[in-house]
Enzyme design. Structure first.
Site, mmCIF file in Angstrom:
data_model
loop_
_atom_site.group_PDB
_atom_site.id
_atom_site.type_symbol
_atom_site.label_atom_id
_atom_site.label_comp_id
_atom_site.label_asym_id
_atom_site.label_seq_id
_atom_site.Cartn_x
_atom_site.Cartn_y
_atom_site.Cartn_z
ATOM 1 C CG ASP A 115 -0.146 -0.125 2.529
ATOM 2 O OD1 ASP A 115 1.105 -0.215 2.471
ATOM 3 O OD2 ASP A 115 -0.777 -0.120 3.599
ATOM 4 C CB CYS A 118 5.269 -2.555 2.138
ATOM 5 S SG CYS A 118 6.442 -2.030 0.876
ATOM 6 C CG HIS A 225 5.957 -5.773 -0.927
ATOM 7 N ND1 HIS A 225 4.986 -4.888 -0.514
ATOM 8 C CD2 HIS A 225 5.883 -6.844 -0.089
ATOM 9 C CE1 HIS A 225 4.344 -5.398 0.520
ATOM 10 N NE2 HIS A 225 4.868 -6.586 0.807
ATOM 11 C CG HIS A 298 4.011 14.220 -11.801
ATOM 12 N ND1 HIS A 298 3.714 14.098 -13.149
ATOM 13 C CD2 HIS A 298 3.563 15.456 -11.424
ATOM 14 C CE1 HIS A 298 3.093 15.205 -13.555
ATOM 15 N NE2 HIS A 298 3.007 16.037 -12.528
#
Length: 304
Positions: A115, A118, A225, A298
């Site tokens: 999300d 992590c 992740h 961004h």
């Protein structure tokens, strides 16, 4: 003389009386004497990352192996290797002289949500001894921002890749990813060595290694992740905090990462396809994403 340390679950022992002219069987006998592990089920590892030594030839000399004075040998018991029936009595005799080294419970991955937070969830889970709190990320992001803002000299633009003020605003957002800078800060804050094992390269990055911390936690990283690593035992809470002197747990973490690599359980961050979720531009790899973020500001990317 060879001055070696023998590290096993029952402690670290200084091995004396061996030289490069000693044979393999002498080494294995010493290990058995110190740890209680029978010669036929010993797994002896050396180096970093630890690699197993092929010690099947008991008459070979230690000079033929990559063992140097001052090395630490990591000892484990290979539970699945069959033992010759004729040695059952000898094994029982050894057990009466020294404590038997039971098999060390393997590490497992404790999955946390992917999300964007992590890393923070994983670190919190590990340093808190297995406490899962999905709402911890905002507090940890704020903590990092406060630490960085309090020391603009140490955390300059050259270190952060952006101004101190911009970084503090950026890290507080819930759509940004943590990495090495954040792990380093959290290691200092928690006074704990944080080891990140990479499944693509099968290497471990140790944050706080030289700080003299007594505790260690481990994360596994697949390119995008993070998950925490833990030991589990029936009827016991998971163990996430280990001694910083425990080399066996590092060896287990590397074995877990190598297994994930063989199963291709990693993301090649230099080649995976991304999309900027702000302007919808397609990008390839982490390097393009960094350039795009620097040019446009961004920082919300999704994997395609």
């Amino acid at each position: 003389m060879l001055r070696l340390r023998c590290k096993a679950k029952n402690g670290t022992h200084l091995m004396q009386g061996l030289t490069h002219q000693s044979c393999v069987q002498e080494l294995k006998d010493k290990v058995e004497q110190l740890t209680g592990i029978p010669c036929d089920v010993q797994k002896i590892m050396v180096g970093y990352p630890p690699s197993s030594l092929d010690l099947r030839n008991g008459d070979a000399h230690l000079k033929d192996y990559p063992i140097k004075s001052g090395d630490t040998l990591i000892i484990e018991e290979e539970k699945n290797r069959p033992k010759p029936q004729a040695q059952a009595v000898a094994v029982a005799a050894v057990q009466s002289k020294a404590p038997r080294l039971e098999s060390v419970t393997a590490l497992v991955r404790r999955a946390v949500p992917a999300d964007n937070s992590c890393l923070f969830t994983s670190v919190y889970y590990a340093v808190e001894g297995g406490v899962y709190d999905p709402g911890c990320a905002p507090e940890m992001r704020s903590l990092i921002a406060q630490i960085v803002a309090s020391d603009p000299t140490a955390y300059s633009e050259a270190v952060l890749g952006r101004s101190n003020e911009d970084y503090c605003s950026w890290i507080r957002r819930d759509d940004t990813w943590g990495g090495a800078i954040e792990v380093s800060i959290l290691s200092k804050f928690y006074q704990c060595e944080i080891c990140v094992v990479d499944t693509q390269t099968v290497r471990v990055d140790r944050f706080g290694e030289d700080a003299g911390y007594q505790r260690r936690v481990l994360l596994i990283y697949d390119g995008i992740h993070y998950d925490p690593l833990q030991r589990e035992a029936d009827g016991q809470p998971p163990q996430t905090i280990f001694s910083a002197a425990d080399d066996v747990v590092l060896a287990q973490a590397l074995e877990l990462a190598d297994e994930a690599r063989r199963k291709r359980q990693f993301t090649d961050v230099n080649r995976f396809a991304l999309r900027c979720m702000v302007c919808q531009r397609g990008l390839v790899g982490q390097a393009e994403a960094r350039v795009h973020a620097k040019e446009t500001g961004h920082a919300n990317f999704g994997e395609v």
